[in-house]
Enzyme design. Structure first.
Site, short mmCIF file in Angstrom:
data_model
loop_
_atom_site.label_atom_id
_atom_site.label_comp_id
_atom_site.label_asym_id
_atom_site.label_seq_id
_atom_site.Cartn_x
_atom_site.Cartn_y
_atom_site.Cartn_z
N ASP A 25 57.34 38.13 80.72
CA ASP A 25 57.04 39.05 81.96
C ASP A 25 58.27 38.67 83.08
OD1 ASP A 25 56.14 39.09 84.49
OD2 ASP A 25 54.99 36.74 85.47
N LYS A 85 63.45 44.82 90.37
CA LYS A 85 62.58 45.67 89.53
C LYS A 85 61.22 46.39 90.46
CE LYS A 85 57.33 44.41 87.50
NZ LYS A 85 56.70 43.44 87.08
N ASP A 204 45.53 40.47 91.83
CA ASP A 204 47.10 40.10 90.92
C ASP A 204 47.52 39.93 92.33
OD1 ASP A 204 49.00 39.63 90.25
OD2 ASP A 204 50.06 40.96 89.72
#
Ligand code: AMP
Length: 619
Positions: A25, A85, A204
């Site tokens: 992840d 990211k 999430d």
């Protein structure tokens, strides 16, 4: 004689050696690596027993990753890269919030680059450092080289962001078995892929971002129906509300930067405490020497953060609307991200969907655990009887534009990926040396009704008569849904190719609409296709006839020429019309009147070929 290994009844077969595979992840704030041990997915901790690796890289004397880099963040912000990211697969122009990052970005065309103490770094390189640290952790923990890894990405990541993630993994020395959507990984961790079919929501809420995905499971395949979210909403906002409350209820003077950091930390601690306790003490000594002592209760916390909880429901409603579903049609809700531990979030989600969410796995780890399960399967470590494999399908057919604006489907919809298909094409005109390749997606017969994915050109085809060249076109879709189209001319071997992500930018609603249209227009489309084919044929014959009149017109008597020209004009008149039968009749008439002409041209051609040659040379 061949030796056979025979197992006695009741005797277990020798165990096949397990291949070391991991799930990763790669998160904005934290990253994790997990594997399946004795059939159970587990997160691999570092030597100090810490499961998380902060996704932070510092370029100092050496490269530091994780907690060490995090410790340097405040005093060396230019060289300590956080939240990389958010930069993956992005150009500087794509970053509306570039000024929020404390880095020295390089003004260059293409993808973002960052100037660091040790030189220019790309987000791919920075991410590869995080992945390398996780690879080393896994290799130490598992005792050897890895066979491969499944790396997770947000469901909304586009082609460039996925490709950048893949590049980073390769640069880190990992064999990427597959990229997997984060919500799909979470659903796998909960074993939903083995359950009955249905639609699931994945909620999430991390530290800084919120994502809501709607997934449909059918025939062992997860499809992302819709995604929505807020890139600036997460647990950090709850901390900030607590911080503001502290300032409000205490009459403290101006704060130093250090005080602010300290109070934000205390606010976060209090927030996390309230997950299990009815109240949380907040005690801090400020730089002025003043001591602060407060108690935050669950009720106060709930009331000061109520609007934030409500804010997450906006994207939930939007995703449901996009997927044309209402909450009662959702079979299960999976909770992901540390901030979903907050009881008020659990309660709001339960009320909205009318069912308690799935929350018995660690929400920080659930994505990595699902990725590990998938990696275990892809590496071939399946237990006996456990022969399922998570498959993805192509939602819409992929094909090429051919003459007349028609589509030629190469890979049909619902084909499972990875897949490769090859087909031969040829040139339309004499001496044609280039071929334009237009890749399209959709079920309709006409290109205009399909979705254009990419265009490229194959050049350097040796000049030949129309129809003689052989161009092999290959469509290859890999396990991540990336399509590579290549075209190769067979005699000279010239080749060119292009990569595209067919699903990028297509919502499920659009896919459904495209499918419905293809059913509704099936009959019209067949007629349109027949007309377009007749037009292409007529154009070819008309061009050839006009060329022949120009070169060999002298073979004809005036009335013969008139008749041909008349028939040709009739074909040309009808070519752009809609009357396929009339066009067909005109083409037949042209073929009939040009028959004697064709015979004479052939005779002349033979005569020319023979002129000046000795008879024995012809034998
Ligand atoms: P993630 O990005 O998934 O690691 O989530 C990080 C967020 O989860 C941060 O805002 C944390 O403060 C929050 N978080 C972690 N543990 C808890 C907890 N026990 N209660 C409330 N929030 C938590």
């Amino acid at each position: 004689m061949a030796l056979l290994q025979i197992a006695e009844p009741q005797q277990a077969l020798p165990k096949k050696p397990q291949r070391r595979a991991v799930g990763i992840d790669l998160g904005t704030t934290n990253s994790l690596v997990a594997t399946v041990r004795n059939g159970i997915p587990v997160v691999l901790a570092d030597e100090q027993g810490r499961p998380l690796l902060p996704s932070i890289v510092r370029y100092g004397e050496s490269v530091e990753v994780g907690y060490d880099a995090q410790a340097a963040q405040s005093h060396d912000p230019h060289n300590t890269i956080v939240s990389v990211k958010r930069l993956m697969g992005r150009g500087l122009a794509d970053l509306s919030d570039a000024r929020r990052f404390p880095y020295r970005f390089i003004e260059a065309p293409g993808l973002v680059q960052i100037q660091t103490r040790t030189g220019i770094r790309t987000p791919v390189e920075v991410s590869s450092e995080i992945l390398k640290a996780l690879r080393l952790r896994a290799e130490t923990s598992l005792g050897g080289e890895l066979a491969g890894a499944v790396v997770t990405v947000p469901a909304y990541f586009d082609d460039a962001q996925r490709q950048a993630t893949k590049d980073a993994a390769r640069l880190a020395g990992l064999k990427v078995l597959r990229l997997l959507n984060e919500p799909t990984a979470a659903a796998i961790a909960y074993g939903l892929d083995n359950g009955s079919e249905g639609v699931y929501a994945v909620y999430d809420l991390g530290g800084g971002t919120f994502d809501l995905s709607i997934l449909r499971l059918s025939r062992g395949v997860f499809e992302v129906l819709a995604t929505a979210g807020d890139t600036a909403l997460g647990g950090d906002d709850f901390d900030h509300r607590v911080y503001c409350w502290i300032l409000e209820v205490s009459s403290i003077g101006p704060l130093s930067a250090g005080d602010t950091r300290l109070l934000m930390m205390k606010a976060r601690e209090a927030k996390e405490n309230l997950t299990l306790h009815a109240s949380a003490p907040i005690v801090a000594t400020l730089s002025s020497g003043e001591t602060l002592s407060l108690t935050l209760t669950v009720d106060t916390f709930a009331s000061i953060t109520q609007t934030l909880v409500g804010k997450t429901l906006g994207p939930v409603r939007k995703a449901l609307r996009d997927a044309r579903l209402d909450p009662s049609q959702i079979k299960g809700v999976v909770m992901v991200g540390g901030a979903t531990r907050m009881p008020q979030i659990q309660k709001a989600v339960a009320e909205f969907f009318g069912q308690p969410p799935l929350n018995n796995l660690n929400p920080d780890q659930v994505v990595a655990l699902g990725a590990a399960i998938q990696a275990n399967v892809l590496a071939g470590n399946r237990a006996e009887g456990e022969d399922w494999l998570l498959l993805d399908v192509i939602p819409l057919s992929l094909g090429l534009e051919t003459m007349g604006g028609l589509t030629e489907k190469i890979i049909l919809r619902n084909a499972t990926i990875p897949i490769a298909r090859r087909q031969e094409f040829t040139t339309f005109r004499d001496g044609q040396t280039a071929m334009a390749i237009h890749v399209v997606q959709g079920e309709r017969e006409r290109v205009a009704d399909c979705r254009s994915l990419a265009r490229f050109e194959l050049r350097g085809i040796p000049p030949m008569t129309a129809g003689a060249a052989r161009i092999q076109v290959t469509f290859q879709v890999d396990a991540d849904g990336l399509l590579c189209v290549s075209a190769r001319e067979q005699t000279k071997g010239v080749e060119t190719s292009i990569e595209v992500k067919p699903s990028y930018g297509l919502s499920d609603t659009e896919i459904a609409r495209m499918l419905q249209e293809s059913y509704a227009h099936a009959a019209d489309d067949m007629n349109a296709r027949a007309l377009a084919e007749a037009q292409v044929d007529a154009e070819r014959i008309a061009t050839a006839t006009a060329g022949a009149l120009q070169t060999d017109g002298g073979l004809l008597l005036a009335p013969e020429r008139d008749a041909i020209e008349h028939a040709l004009a009739e074909v040309r008149r009808l070519i752009s019309g809609e009357d396929r039968r009339a066009l067909q009749a005109a083409v037949d008439a042209l073929n009939r009147v040009t028959e004697p002409f064709a015979a004479r041209r052939m005779d002349r051609g033979v005569a020319r070929a023979l002129t000046g040659r000795r008879v024995d040379a012809l034998n």
